[in-house]
Design an enzyme around this catalytic site. Structure first.
Site, short mmCIF file in Angstrom:
data_model
loop_
_atom_site.label_atom_id
_atom_site.label_comp_id
_atom_site.label_asym_id
_atom_site.label_seq_id
_atom_site.Cartn_x
_atom_site.Cartn_y
_atom_site.Cartn_z
N SER A 7 -26.64 118.64 8.72
CA SER A 7 -27.97 119.13 8.00
C SER A 7 -27.65 119.27 6.39
O SER A 7 -28.87 119.36 5.66
CB SER A 7 -28.84 120.11 8.78
N LYS A 10 -28.89 126.39 4.67
CA LYS A 10 -29.67 125.52 3.87
C LYS A 10 -29.84 125.83 2.40
O LYS A 10 -29.02 126.87 1.91
CB LYS A 10 -31.05 126.03 4.33
#
Length: 196
Positions: A65, A101
């Site tokens: 990701s 993230k």
């Protein structure tokens, strides 16, 4: 005449006694040095674990990701802090795991996204050189979206595969869940360095 009387008792020479004393002395000193070395290594290991736990957690990246910024299997160091800016990489707790993230917006910011995957914060298109392929991805929230109080809006760099604040499964991350900022990549050595 008994057997013991027929045998002569042979006493060791001074050289033999001195040699044996030196051996015993060497063994004692070797044991002392060995134990002090083991003790020092244990103290160093305990301090390293304490520093890693309290100030600089070390993590291994799992998943895709955050590609191309972070790749699966890389080892990174975070710096524990609750101060971070938009665009910085953070690690946060989610279901007993630490996810990585990028901070896109903070409390009060309005996040918007068009159908091509361009991201706008407070009406301004943000520059995202770290994203190779823009995508709306796994999104089930309505835009424009205002980031709630004490929360941060986060997104992965690999937009088409990342499950992040665009999806109600994760949603916005509470500031208290943030472990810290991603600072440094230590493995692989070919990609060693500070991260932006």
């Amino acid at each position: 005449m008994t057997e013991n009387e027929g045998r002569k008792i042979q006493l060791p020479t001074l050289e033999q006694i001195e040699t044996e004393r030196n051996k015993l002395k060497y063994r004692r000193e070797y044991r002392k040095i060995f134990l002090s070395t083991i003790g020092a290594l244990l103290v160093v290991a305990a301090i390293a674990v304490l520093i890693a736990t309290m100030f600089l957690p070390v993590l291994q990246v799992s998943g895709t990701s955050m590609e191309p910024t972070l790749e699966d299997g890389e080892i990174i160091v975070l710096r524990k802090t609750d101060k971070f800016k938009t665009g910085e990489l953070v690690g946060f707790y989610y279901q007993s795991k630490i996810l990585l993230k990028r901070v896109i917006g903070k409390a009060g910011d309005y996040i918007d996204m068009d159908e091509e995957g361009n991201v706008f914060v407070n009406g301004e298109l943000i520059d995202e050189p770290y994203v190779l392929e823009k995508s709306v991805g796994e999104c089930d929230i309505e835009f424009p979206y205002q980031v709630p109080e004490n929360k941060v809006f986060v997104m992965g760099d690999h937009r088409s595969t990342s499950i992040d604040s665009r999806n109600s499964t994760i949603g916005c991350v509470d500031v208290e869940q943030v472990v810290g900022k991603v600072m440094f990549r230590v493995w692989p050595f070919g990609r060693l360095g500070f991260l932006k």
